[in-house]
Scaffold this motif. Structure first.
Motif, PDB file in Angstrom:
ATOM      1  N   GLY A 216       1.754  -0.035  -0.415  1.00  0.00           N
ATOM      2  CA  GLY A 216       2.005  -1.399   0.046  1.00  0.00           C
ATOM      3  C   GLY A 216       1.216  -2.376  -0.816  1.00  0.00           C
ATOM      4  O   GLY A 216       1.308  -2.346  -2.032  1.00  0.00           O
ATOM      5  N   LYS A 217       0.421  -3.212  -0.160  1.00  0.00           N
ATOM      6  CA  LYS A 217      -0.406  -4.171  -0.893  1.00  0.00           C
ATOM      7  C   LYS A 217      -1.776  -3.608  -1.246  1.00  0.00           C
ATOM      8  O   LYS A 217      -2.532  -4.232  -1.980  1.00  0.00           O
ATOM      9  N   GLN A 218      -2.096  -2.451  -0.706  1.00  0.00           N
ATOM     10  CA  GLN A 218      -3.413  -1.870  -0.919  1.00  0.00           C
ATOM     11  C   GLN A 218      -3.400  -0.905  -2.100  1.00  0.00           C
ATOM     12  O   GLN A 218      -2.431  -0.172  -2.305  1.00  0.00           O
ATOM     13  N   ILE A 219      -4.490  -0.911  -2.862  1.00  0.00           N
ATOM     14  CA  ILE A 219      -4.634  -0.002  -3.995  1.00  0.00           C
ATOM     15  C   ILE A 219      -5.818   0.911  -3.721  1.00  0.00           C
ATOM     16  O   ILE A 219      -6.895   0.452  -3.332  1.00  0.00           O
ATOM     17  N   PHE A 220      -5.603   2.199  -3.930  1.00  0.00           N
ATOM     18  CA  PHE A 220      -6.644   3.195  -3.724  1.00  0.00           C
ATOM     19  C   PHE A 220      -7.038   3.776  -5.077  1.00  0.00           C
ATOM     20  O   PHE A 220      -6.183   4.078  -5.907  1.00  0.00           O
ATOM     21  N   TYR A 221      -8.333   3.941  -5.283  1.00  0.00           N
ATOM     22  CA  TYR A 221      -8.850   4.465  -6.546  1.00  0.00           C
ATOM     23  C   TYR A 221      -9.519   5.810  -6.323  1.00  0.00           C
ATOM     24  O   TYR A 221     -10.019   6.098  -5.237  1.00  0.00           O
ATOM     25  N   ALA A 222      -9.521   6.605  -7.393  1.00  0.00           N
ATOM     26  CA  ALA A 222     -10.170   7.918  -7.381  1.00  0.00           C
ATOM     27  C   ALA A 222     -10.631   8.226  -8.805  1.00  0.00           C
ATOM     28  O   ALA A 222     -10.084   7.678  -9.772  1.00  0.00           O
TER      29      ALA A 222
END
Length: 120
Positions: free
Chosen positions: A83-89
């Motif tokens: 969606g509008k959220q970005i997840f980093y790893a």
């Protein structure tokens, strides 16, 4: 016949200029304390959002986003959009190894009875 010195061992591969430049670039990127803290925070979780990272490290979201874009440009982190959220790893396990070895190196002079500096 003289034995080759450690610096002349034939079994040790020389690093070419291009690879040495890429290694130096990674260390320059990780040479920023905020980016190191970001990567360590990422290593504690499978993935984390920019907002959660900002809250965890008491940094602004825009500052976190800026540092993450630098880390991403050098292949140290990856992202996933939901969606509008970005997840980093972290990009891979080599990142953990690199930081853990470096942390071990900087801490090994901290043992009691050592001066914490100089040649080792």
């Amino acid at each position: 016949m003289a034995r080759p010195s450690k610096a002349e061992r034939p079994d040790q591969e020389l690093v070419d200029v291009a690879d040495a430049s890429r290694v130096a670039a990674v260390f320059r990127v990780l040479g920023d304390a905020s980016r190191c803290r970001l990567v360590y925070a990422l290593l504690r979780r499978d993935e984390i959002s920019v907002g959660d990272l900002a809250a965890t490290l008491a940094m602004s979201e825009s500052n976190v986003s800026h540092h993450l874009s630098v880390l991403r440009a050098h292949g140290l982190v990856r992202f996933r959009r939901e969606g509008k959220q970005i997840f980093y790893a972290p990009d891979d396990e080599h990142i953990r190894l690199l930081l853990d070895l470096t942390l071990t190196h900087v801490r090994h002079g901290d043992a009691p009875g050592t001066d914490g500096g100089g040649a080792r």
